[in-house]
Design an enzyme around this catalytic site. Structure first.
Site, PDB file in Angstrom:
ATOM      1  N   GLU A  67       0.833  -1.198   0.000  1.00 13.23           N
ATOM      2  CA  GLU A  67       0.000   0.000   0.000  1.00 13.23           C
ATOM      3  C   GLU A  67       0.867   1.247   0.000  1.00 13.23           C
ATOM      4  OE1 GLU A  67      -2.327   1.051   3.418  1.00 13.23           O
ATOM      5  OE2 GLU A  67      -0.839   0.337   4.844  1.00 13.23           O
ATOM      6  N   ARG A  92       0.844  10.455   3.503  1.00 12.65           N
ATOM      7  CA  ARG A  92       0.986  11.363   4.649  1.00 12.65           C
ATOM      8  C   ARG A  92       2.349  11.148   5.301  1.00 12.65           C
ATOM      9  NH1 ARG A  92       0.869   7.453   8.558  1.00 12.65           N
ATOM     10  NH2 ARG A  92      -0.431   5.671   8.031  1.00 12.65           N
TER      11      ARG A  92
HETATM   12  P1  ADP Z   1      -3.096  -1.945   6.767  1.00 13.09           P
HETATM   13  O1  ADP Z   1      -3.431  -0.799   5.887  1.00 13.09           O
HETATM   14  O2  ADP Z   1      -4.284  -2.497   7.482  1.00 13.09           O
HETATM   15  O3  ADP Z   1      -1.917  -1.662   7.670  1.00 13.09           O
HETATM   16  P2  ADP Z   1      -1.347  -3.463   4.934  1.00 13.09           P
HETATM   17  O4  ADP Z   1      -1.755  -3.888   3.573  1.00 13.09           O
HETATM   18  O5  ADP Z   1      -0.359  -2.341   5.045  1.00 13.09           O
HETATM   19  O6  ADP Z   1      -2.669  -3.149   5.793  1.00 13.09           O
HETATM   20  O7  ADP Z   1      -0.782  -4.701   5.718  1.00 13.09           O
HETATM   21  C1  ADP Z   1      -0.460  -4.639   7.076  1.00 13.09           C
HETATM   22  C2  ADP Z   1       0.436  -5.792   7.470  1.00 13.09           C
HETATM   23  O8  ADP Z   1      -0.231  -7.044   7.193  1.00 13.09           O
HETATM   24  C3  ADP Z   1       1.742  -5.863   6.712  1.00 13.09           C
HETATM   25  O9  ADP Z   1       2.754  -5.057   7.268  1.00 13.09           O
HETATM   26  C4  ADP Z   1       2.052  -7.341   6.852  1.00 13.09           C
HETATM   27  O10 ADP Z   1       2.528  -7.590   8.164  1.00 13.09           O
HETATM   28  C5  ADP Z   1       0.698  -8.014   6.715  1.00 13.09           C
HETATM   29  N1  ADP Z   1       0.388  -8.359   5.300  1.00 13.09           N
HETATM   30  C6  ADP Z   1      -0.282  -7.596   4.397  1.00 13.09           C
HETATM   31  N2  ADP Z   1      -0.365  -8.212   3.194  1.00 13.09           N
HETATM   32  C7  ADP Z   1       0.257  -9.410   3.333  1.00 13.09           C
HETATM   33  C8  ADP Z   1       0.520 -10.526   2.446  1.00 13.09           C
HETATM   34  N3  ADP Z   1       0.102 -10.548   1.176  1.00 13.09           N
HETATM   35  N4  ADP Z   1       1.189 -11.594   2.952  1.00 13.09           N
HETATM   36  C9  ADP Z   1       1.613 -11.615   4.230  1.00 13.09           C
HETATM   37  N5  ADP Z   1       1.404 -10.613   5.109  1.00 13.09           N
HETATM   38  C10 ADP Z   1       0.733  -9.517   4.693  1.00 13.09           C
END
Ligand code: ADP
Length: 453
Positions: free
Chosen positions: A287, A291
């Site tokens: 993502e 900000r």
């Molecule tokens: P949010 O916006 O809720 O923080 P993210 O997409 O940034 O969601 O993901 C948050 C966390 O979830 C990541 O830092 C990682 O630890 C885990 N995560 C997200 N996508 C994956 C994936 N495809 N495989 C394994 N872990 C994931």
């Protein structure tokens, strides 16, 4: 430059922004809820306005109140900090309609990146590598299962509107998809009022590595290197460092350039962070945060660049003061997020700080808005401060962190300081050998060894 900036936030980040404004000769307006009347950002700002009762919905998220505060004080710009309204495109639109500058990217870019499905599609079109998964949203669990069969289990079912680790569930097999899909979808509906879902390959043991960028909105963008934020609890970052112990110079250069080129193509304005999972030498976009981030000081420590000052300059229509060739990385920095929480159960621990002694000395920064006698209110996030240390090498940085943690005293409430004292003396952490599952495993192991004892 602006003449007066309203800071639409609280706590350490409100103070951080206020400091940058002061150094640029910009007047500041603090806003606060009734629970924050005694807050440090209120005391240090040139003016302050009470915008509502303790509940964040009625105060820090209350757009009409904040716009009125701008009008009463004559503020010409708003810095939203992180959290609260920082990624609210409607807020950016409303400010623009009132002739007030939102210190951040365009409302269009906030919207684009706020929807993870669109963000991922945009990343692909900009040449950023992504996690294999569904092209766009999936309609139901049957479609999710079809895609999962193509990419292979385990898969992660994620909410397009997701944030803070909510609205995501792992499915390990075809039998598991329906349950994971339904749970994630109802969580997303409750948390975000939006139940669009997508599917992605679940990576087993990745690291979380993110790239800091700054754009001028005119097609110039620079990257300021990466941060490793793999140490997480419930998808919340706990410890961040730069540079990542896992990357070599070539990988750093490659991912930095990919991100800077993409943001330049997008015409991105202001500070942003592109987040990746990193496994077996490959980066996978998850993502983009449009900000300033909590962990921005580690980047400031190794680059010497004031990111908030840069945000203010770009928002005021000035060019970026940095060119890519001027950005150099010096030494190593680590940030610990200190929360008012029990260090074992992580239960919030609001209350009065009866004694407060922050550490000092070379290579050390404490970003905090608390003071002796301050009462941590129960209504908000439990972050009470950040300890950032900088050293010429990672070893020096770890030694400095260890001694800084020894000096740090916060009495009257519980904090997560003891957790960091454990982490800094752990061999895996010392060797930089950790991934996004490491901290949860470590915490589970400490709990079970306590039971045995
Ligand atoms: P949010 O916006 O809720 O923080 P993210 O997409 O940034 O969601 O993901 C948050 C966390 O979830 C990541 O830092 C990682 O630890 C885990 N995560 C997200 N996508 C994956 C994936 N495809 N495989 C394994 N872990 C994931």
């Amino acid at each position: 430059m602006f003449s007066k900036v309203l800071i639409a936030n609280r706590g350490e980040i409100a103070l951080r922004i206020l400091r940058a404004c002061k150094e640029l000769g910009v007047q500041t307006v603090a806003v606060h809820s009734t629970a924050d009347a005694d807050a440090m950002h209120v005391r240090l700002a040139d003016e302050s306005v009470c915008i509502g009762p303790p509940s964040a919905t009625a105060s820090y998220l209350n757009i009409p109140s904040i716009v009125s505060a701008c009008e009463i004080t004559g503020a010409d710009a708003v810095h939203p900090g992180y959290g609260f309204l920082s990624e609210n495109a409607r807020f950016a639109d409303i400010l623009a309609a009132h002739g007030i500058t939102f210190i951040g990217p365009t409302a269009e870019h906030i919207r684009l990146m706020g929807d993870k499905v669109q963000a991922k599609e945009t990343a692909v079109s900009l040449g950023i590598p992504v996690v294999p998964g569904s092209k766009g949203a999936v309609a139901d669990s049957a479609e999710a299962a079809r895609i999962a069969a193509e990419i292979g289990y385990p898969v992660l079912i994620k909410a397009a509107a997701g944030g803070g680790g909510r609205g995501m569930k792992v499915a390990n097999s075809a039998e598991d998809v329906e349950r994971a899909f339904d749970t994630a979808r109802s969580e997303a509906r409750a948390a975000f009022g939006d139940d669009a879902m997508y599917v992605e390959k679940y990576l087993a043991n990745p690291r979380h590595i993110e790239v800091q960028v700054m754009g001028d909105g005119e097609g110039r963008a620079v990257h300021l290197g990466e941060r490793d934020c793999s140490l997480q609890r419930r998808h919340q970052k706990v410890w961040e460092e730069a540079p990542s112990p896992a990357l070599n110079a070539a990988e750093r250069q490659r991912i930095g350039k990919t991100v800077a080129d993409a943001m330049s193509k997008l015409g991105y304005r202001g500070a942003g962070t592109v987040e990746f999972l990193y496994e077996d030498g490959e980066f996978y976009f998850i993502e983009m945060n449009t900000r300033l981030q909590v962990e921005h000081p580690v980047t400031e420590a190794i680059t010497g660049i004031d990111l908030v000052a840069e945000q203010l300059r770009v928002a005021a229509g000035s060019p970026l003061s940095i060119r890519q060739e001027d950005v150099t990385f010096t030494g190593h920095a680590i940030e610990c997020r200190i929360n008012a929480e029990n260090p074992e159960t992580f239960a919030p621990s609001p209350g009065r700080i009866t004694y407060y002694h922050p550490p000092g000395g070379l290579g050390l920064r404490v970003d905090s808005a608390v003071y002796q006698g301050y009462r941590v209110p129960p209504h908000y996030d439990s972050l009470i401060g950040k300890l950032i240390v900088h050293g010429r090498t990672r070893v020096e940085c770890m030694m400095r962190l260890r001694r800084a943690l020894d000096e740090f005293v916060v009495d009257g409430i519980e904090t997560t300081l003891p957790l960091f004292r454990d982490l800094v003396s752990n061999p895996d952490i010392a060797n930089g050998m950790y991934d996004i599952r490491w901290l949860e495993d470590f915490l589970a192991a400490s709990r079970s060894s306590e039971k045995i004892a």
